[in-house]
Write an enzyme that holds these catalytic residues in place. Structure first.
Site, PDB file in Angstrom:
ATOM      1  N   ASN A 116       0.870  -1.182   0.000  1.00 43.30           N
ATOM      2  CA  ASN A 116       0.000   0.000   0.000  1.00 43.30           C
ATOM      3  C   ASN A 116       0.903   1.227   0.000  1.00 43.30           C
ATOM      4  O   ASN A 116       1.473   1.577   1.026  1.00 43.30           O
ATOM      5  CB  ASN A 116      -0.890  -0.040   1.255  1.00 43.30           C
ATOM      6  CG  ASN A 116      -1.739   1.204   1.397  1.00 43.30           C
ATOM      7  OD1 ASN A 116      -1.791   2.045   0.493  1.00 43.30           O
ATOM      8  ND2 ASN A 116      -2.413   1.338   2.526  1.00 43.30           N
ATOM      9  N   TRP A 117       1.002   1.844  -1.173  1.00 45.51           N
ATOM     10  CA  TRP A 117       1.911   2.999  -1.287  1.00 45.51           C
ATOM     11  C   TRP A 117       1.367   4.240  -0.591  1.00 45.51           C
ATOM     12  O   TRP A 117       2.064   5.220  -0.420  1.00 45.51           O
ATOM     13  CB  TRP A 117       2.148   3.334  -2.760  1.00 45.51           C
ATOM     14  CG  TRP A 117       2.938   2.327  -3.528  1.00 45.51           C
ATOM     15  CD1 TRP A 117       3.337   1.077  -3.127  1.00 45.51           C
ATOM     16  CD2 TRP A 117       3.440   2.485  -4.869  1.00 45.51           C
ATOM     17  NE1 TRP A 117       4.044   0.461  -4.122  1.00 45.51           N
ATOM     18  CE2 TRP A 117       4.128   1.298  -5.208  1.00 45.51           C
ATOM     19  CE3 TRP A 117       3.371   3.507  -5.815  1.00 45.51           C
ATOM     20  CZ2 TRP A 117       4.742   1.112  -6.450  1.00 45.51           C
ATOM     21  CZ3 TRP A 117       3.982   3.325  -7.053  1.00 45.51           C
ATOM     22  CH2 TRP A 117       4.662   2.139  -7.356  1.00 45.51           C
ATOM     23  N   LYS A 118       0.092   4.218  -0.234  1.00 47.18           N
ATOM     24  CA  LYS A 118      -0.575   5.393   0.358  1.00 47.18           C
ATOM     25  C   LYS A 118      -0.367   6.611  -0.547  1.00 47.18           C
ATOM     26  O   LYS A 118      -0.291   6.448  -1.766  1.00 47.18           O
ATOM     27  CB  LYS A 118      -0.086   5.605   1.795  1.00 47.18           C
ATOM     28  CG  LYS A 118      -0.216   4.325   2.633  1.00 47.18           C
ATOM     29  CD  LYS A 118      -0.032   4.528   4.099  1.00 47.18           C
ATOM     30  CE  LYS A 118      -0.192   3.193   4.818  1.00 47.18           C
ATOM     31  NZ  LYS A 118      -0.084   3.290   6.254  1.00 47.18           N
ATOM     32  N   HIS A 166      -9.482   1.160   5.314  1.00 41.88           N
ATOM     33  CA  HIS A 166      -8.181   1.371   5.971  1.00 41.88           C
ATOM     34  C   HIS A 166      -8.381   2.322   7.154  1.00 41.88           C
ATOM     35  O   HIS A 166      -9.199   3.239   7.084  1.00 41.88           O
ATOM     36  CB  HIS A 166      -7.180   1.948   4.963  1.00 41.88           C
ATOM     37  CG  HIS A 166      -5.779   1.913   5.475  1.00 41.88           C
ATOM     38  ND1 HIS A 166      -5.316   2.837   6.377  1.00 41.88           N
ATOM     39  CD2 HIS A 166      -4.761   1.038   5.252  1.00 41.88           C
ATOM     40  CE1 HIS A 166      -4.054   2.538   6.677  1.00 41.88           C
ATOM     41  NE2 HIS A 166      -3.701   1.456   6.019  1.00 41.88           N
ATOM     42  N   GLU A 223      -6.740   4.756   8.125  1.00 47.07           N
ATOM     43  CA  GLU A 223      -6.544   6.174   7.796  1.00 47.07           C
ATOM     44  C   GLU A 223      -7.821   6.747   7.174  1.00 47.07           C
ATOM     45  O   GLU A 223      -8.182   7.898   7.412  1.00 47.07           O
ATOM     46  CB  GLU A 223      -5.336   6.323   6.856  1.00 47.07           C
ATOM     47  CG  GLU A 223      -4.029   6.115   7.619  1.00 47.07           C
ATOM     48  CD  GLU A 223      -2.905   5.488   6.811  1.00 47.07           C
ATOM     49  OE1 GLU A 223      -2.964   5.500   5.567  1.00 47.07           O
ATOM     50  OE2 GLU A 223      -1.949   4.988   7.444  1.00 47.07           O
ATOM     51  N   GLU A 239      -5.006  -4.793  10.810  1.00 46.30           N
ATOM     52  CA  GLU A 239      -3.983  -3.766  10.993  1.00 46.30           C
ATOM     53  C   GLU A 239      -4.242  -3.037  12.308  1.00 46.30           C
ATOM     54  O   GLU A 239      -5.048  -2.088  12.342  1.00 46.30           O
ATOM     55  CB  GLU A 239      -4.038  -2.749   9.841  1.00 46.30           C
ATOM     56  CG  GLU A 239      -3.816  -3.333   8.473  1.00 46.30           C
ATOM     57  CD  GLU A 239      -3.290  -2.301   7.483  1.00 46.30           C
ATOM     58  OE1 GLU A 239      -2.247  -2.557   6.891  1.00 46.30           O
ATOM     59  OE2 GLU A 239      -3.897  -1.239   7.336  1.00 46.30           O
ATOM     60  N   GLY A 251       2.801   2.570  10.866  1.00 47.84           N
ATOM     61  CA  GLY A 251       3.726   3.684  10.689  1.00 47.84           C
ATOM     62  C   GLY A 251       4.438   4.099  11.963  1.00 47.84           C
ATOM     63  O   GLY A 251       5.061   5.149  12.028  1.00 47.84           O
ATOM     64  N   SER A 296       3.792  -1.813  10.441  1.00 53.42           N
ATOM     65  CA  SER A 296       5.256  -1.868  10.630  1.00 53.42           C
ATOM     66  C   SER A 296       5.843  -3.236  10.302  1.00 53.42           C
ATOM     67  O   SER A 296       6.786  -3.695  10.967  1.00 53.42           O
ATOM     68  CB  SER A 296       5.643  -1.432  12.050  1.00 53.42           C
ATOM     69  OG  SER A 296       5.227  -0.094  12.274  1.00 53.42           O
ATOM     70  N   GLY A 302       2.978  -1.036   4.287  1.00 58.30           N
ATOM     71  CA  GLY A 302       2.991   0.394   3.975  1.00 58.30           C
ATOM     72  C   GLY A 302       4.400   0.846   3.650  1.00 58.30           C
ATOM     73  O   GLY A 302       4.914   0.628   2.548  1.00 58.30           O
ATOM     74  N   GLY A 303       5.057   1.462   4.622  1.00 57.56           N
ATOM     75  CA  GLY A 303       6.380   2.061   4.423  1.00 57.56           C
ATOM     76  C   GLY A 303       7.375   1.173   3.692  1.00 57.56           C
ATOM     77  O   GLY A 303       8.065   1.621   2.761  1.00 57.56           O
TER      78      GLY A 303
HETATM   79  P1  13P Z   1       3.196   0.569   7.696  1.00 56.37           P
HETATM   80  O1  13P Z   1       3.723  -0.729   7.122  1.00 56.37           O
HETATM   81  O2  13P Z   1       3.898   1.775   7.168  1.00 56.37           O
HETATM   82  O3  13P Z   1       3.113   0.517   9.197  1.00 56.37           O
HETATM   83  O4  13P Z   1       1.686   0.712   7.177  1.00 56.37           O
HETATM   84  C1  13P Z   1       0.840  -0.380   7.270  1.00 56.37           C
HETATM   85  C2  13P Z   1      -0.400  -0.053   6.527  1.00 56.37           C
HETATM   86  O5  13P Z   1      -1.161   0.809   6.930  1.00 56.37           O
HETATM   87  C3  13P Z   1      -0.664  -0.780   5.279  1.00 56.37           C
HETATM   88  O6  13P Z   1      -1.955  -0.552   4.816  1.00 56.37           O
END
Ligand code: 13P
Length: 253
Positions: free
Chosen positions: A9-11, A98, A100, A170, A176, A216, A237-238
């Site tokens: 997930n590149w966000k 998600h 967010e 999640e 993050g 993470s 994510g990251g």
């Molecule tokens: P991180 O891997 O950056 O913690 O993000 C996880 C995430 O929200 C994937 O959708």
């Protein structure tokens, strides 16, 4: 055997040229990597980069997912992107619910349910996120929170519809933050989610549902997370923004 899935997930990251570079890096890395046959890789870039990411050839290394979709079919909804549009680009998956989006854009379980319906109607597979915030975990309410998200977001589906759903657990406190759920915490919640599915749709459906962990997840912890019986991969994510880390995670089974 249910699929192992690693989805990036590149966000809201990367410009056009940066996205192009990352995709090239991922392809290059994949050319010298052998993924387990049961592992499906998915890349979820922002909307403007979906088309350049998607490859409709049969031997493409990864499938493509969107990060969001409208809960409406078509019409005067400025700024929205419909499931029909994603279908017309041959996008395979879409993240829904998600944390967010729940936190910043008021996405409720009711909206999640409508988005899931739109996706299934247009032949996309929803990757439905659930998870508790820190205060909820500290109060021992994580199962209650996740149960509500799953029941209200998904349990209106028929068994046939549900068989196209992927779930991502999640824990919000792990996203993050560098703070990962322990393998035991992940396994406990994944087993709980599978038991909810078994209760509603039966053991066979529950056994076939892929449940991903997100929060993470990185090369240094993916192996111990994925070693758990009910953890079928990750929503990353990251670490999905660096080709090397993303592919290292994909080979951690
Ligand atoms: P991180 O891997 O950056 O913690 O993000 C996880 C995430 O929200 C994937 O959708």
């Amino acid at each position: 055997m249910r699929k192992h899935i690693v989805a990036g997930n590149w966000k809201m990251n990367k410009t056009f040229s940066e996205a192009d570079d990352l995709l090239n890096d991922i392809m290059e890395k994949l050319e010298s990597t052998t993924l387990d046959k049961n592992t499906q890789l998915i890349v979820c870039p922002p909307f403007p980069f979906l088309e350049m990411t998607s490859d409709d050839s049969d031997d493409s290394y990864f499938l493509v997912g969107a990060q969001n979709v409208s809960d409406q079919e078509v019409g005067a909804y400025t700024g929205e992107v419909s499931a029909a549009m994603l279908e017309s680009l041959e996008i395979d998956y879409c993240i829904v619910g998600h944390s967010e989006r729940r936190a910043y854009y008021h996405e409720t379980d009711e909206i999640v349910a409508r988005k899931v319906d739109q996706l299934l109607k247009h032949n996309l597979k929803p990757i439905v996120c659930c998870g508790e915030v820190l205060e909820e975990r500290e109060a021992g309410k994580q199962c209650e929170v996740v149960r509500k998200q799953i029941e209200e977001g998904l349990f209106h589906l028929t068994e046939e519809q549900f068989s196209n759903v992927i779930i991502a657990y999640e824990p919000v406190w792990a996203i993050g933050t560098g703070k990962t759920a322990t393998p035991d915490q992940a396994q406990e919640m994944h087993a709980f989610i599978r038991s909810l599915i078994a209760g509603k749709y039966g053991d066979a459906v529950a056994e076939e549902t892929s449940i991903l962990y997100g929060g993470s997840c990185k090369p240094s912890n993916a192996k111990e997370l994925f070693a758990n019986k009910d953890v079928d991969g990750g929503l990353i994510g990251g670490a999905s923004l660096k080709a090397e880390d993303f592919i290292d995670i994909a080979t951690a089974f």
